[in-house]
Motif scaffolding. Structure first.
Motif, PDB file in Angstrom:
ATOM      1  N   MET A   1      -3.110 -22.684  22.606  1.00  0.00           N
ATOM      2  CA  MET A   1      -4.257 -23.436  23.091  1.00  0.00           C
ATOM      3  C   MET A   1      -5.488 -22.537  23.206  1.00  0.00           C
ATOM      4  N   CYS A   2      -5.302 -21.363  23.783  1.00  0.00           N
ATOM      5  CA  CYS A   2      -6.423 -20.445  23.983  1.00  0.00           C
ATOM      6  C   CYS A   2      -6.953 -19.941  22.639  1.00  0.00           C
ATOM      7  N   ILE A   3      -6.051 -19.646  21.701  1.00  0.00           N
ATOM      8  CA  ILE A   3      -6.455 -19.180  20.374  1.00  0.00           C
ATOM      9  C   ILE A   3      -7.179 -20.301  19.639  1.00  0.00           C
ATOM     10  N   LYS A   4      -6.699 -21.527  19.788  1.00  0.00           N
ATOM     11  CA  LYS A   4      -7.338 -22.672  19.136  1.00  0.00           C
ATOM     12  C   LYS A   4      -8.758 -22.868  19.681  1.00  0.00           C
ATOM     13  N   LEU A   5      -8.914 -22.758  21.000  1.00  0.00           N
ATOM     14  CA  LEU A   5     -10.234 -22.893  21.620  1.00  0.00           C
ATOM     15  C   LEU A   5     -11.158 -21.774  21.164  1.00  0.00           C
ATOM     16  N   LEU A   6     -10.643 -20.549  21.109  1.00  0.00           N
ATOM     17  CA  LEU A   6     -11.443 -19.410  20.654  1.00  0.00           C
ATOM     18  C   LEU A   6     -11.902 -19.621  19.209  1.00  0.00           C
ATOM     19  N   ASP A   7     -10.994 -20.066  18.353  1.00  0.00           N
ATOM     20  CA  ASP A   7     -11.331 -20.329  16.951  1.00  0.00           C
ATOM     21  C   ASP A   7     -12.407 -21.410  16.844  1.00  0.00           C
ATOM     22  N   GLU A   8     -12.248 -22.473  17.611  1.00  0.00           N
ATOM     23  CA  GLU A   8     -13.226 -23.567  17.605  1.00  0.00           C
ATOM     24  C   GLU A   8     -14.597 -23.092  18.083  1.00  0.00           C
ATOM     25  N   MET A   9     -14.606 -22.297  19.147  1.00  0.00           N
ATOM     26  CA  MET A   9     -15.873 -21.796  19.686  1.00  0.00           C
ATOM     27  C   MET A   9     -16.559 -20.857  18.698  1.00  0.00           C
ATOM     28  N   ILE A  10     -15.795 -19.997  18.063  1.00  0.00           N
ATOM     29  CA  ILE A  10     -16.382 -19.061  17.098  1.00  0.00           C
ATOM     30  C   ILE A  10     -17.022 -19.840  15.948  1.00  0.00           C
ATOM     31  N   ARG A  11     -16.353 -20.897  15.498  1.00  0.00           N
ATOM     32  CA  ARG A  11     -16.923 -21.728  14.428  1.00  0.00           C
ATOM     33  C   ARG A  11     -18.229 -22.391  14.886  1.00  0.00           C
ATOM     34  N   LYS A  12     -18.233 -22.885  16.110  1.00  0.00           N
ATOM     35  CA  LYS A  12     -19.453 -23.528  16.631  1.00  0.00           C
ATOM     36  C   LYS A  12     -20.560 -22.505  16.845  1.00  0.00           C
ATOM     37  N   TRP A  13     -20.215 -21.337  17.376  1.00  0.00           N
ATOM     38  CA  TRP A  13     -21.227 -20.300  17.589  1.00  0.00           C
ATOM     39  C   TRP A  13     -21.834 -19.858  16.252  1.00  0.00           C
ATOM     40  N   ALA A  14     -20.992 -19.752  15.221  1.00  0.00           N
ATOM     41  CA  ALA A  14     -21.503 -19.382  13.894  1.00  0.00           C
ATOM     42  C   ALA A  14     -22.431 -20.474  13.359  1.00  0.00           C
TER      43      ALA A  14
END
Length: 160
Positions: free
Chosen positions: A1-14
């Protein structure tokens, strides 16, 4: 869950950095304070970890942190930084967003506080991490310069 959220946030931040207009037109429909808060918390924790590592590896750069190294307060300060940085980022972001919202409404803005806070949270998250990384790089350079200065002082003292 935490890795999925981190991946999603990194995509949005990019996306915030690379295509802000396109991103916010699409993102405006899905605005929420809770998602913005998750973004700010995650970036705050990342920034806190970077700050802690710099404080532990290069204590001469953060003298306040260096004083506490090896004492009973070291763990408490680390926990305080991990909790305090994200908390201050959330509270500060909401206050800044409220001020901007009042100005925007007084100038005829049509958006909502939620969509504005969501956008500000995503932008601030990106720049929070960028600022912390730049600080870390400058701290590493400063630590190197301090070490060189100490070495020069020792050489001068020995040969003087």
């Amino acid at each position: 869950m935490c890795i999925k959220l981190l991946d999603e946030m990194i995509r949005k931040w990019a996306a915030v950095i690379s295509h802000p207009m396109k991103f916010f037109k699409k993102e405006n429909k899905a605005s929420s304070l809770s998602y913005g808060a998750k973004s700010v918390i995650l970036s705050g924790v990342i920034s806190a970890i970077i700050t802690i590592v710099i404080g532990l590896v290069y204590p001469q750069v953060l003298p306040e942190f260096a004083v506490l190294l090896g004492t009973n307060l070291t763990a408490a300060v680390i926990i305080l930084i991990l909790i305090g940085m994200p908390l201050m980022a959330i509270v500060g972001g909401l206050i800044v967003s409220a001020v901007f919202f009042v100005f925007a409404k007084s100038l005829g803005g049509k958006g909502t506080y939620t969509s504005q806070s969501h956008g500000i949270a995503l932008i601030n998250s990106v720049f929070n991490i960028i600022t912390t990384v730049v600080f870390a790089l400058l701290a590493i350079v400063a630590a190197g310069l301090i070490s060189v200065q100490i070495a020069i002082n020792v050489i001068i003292a020995v040969y003087n």
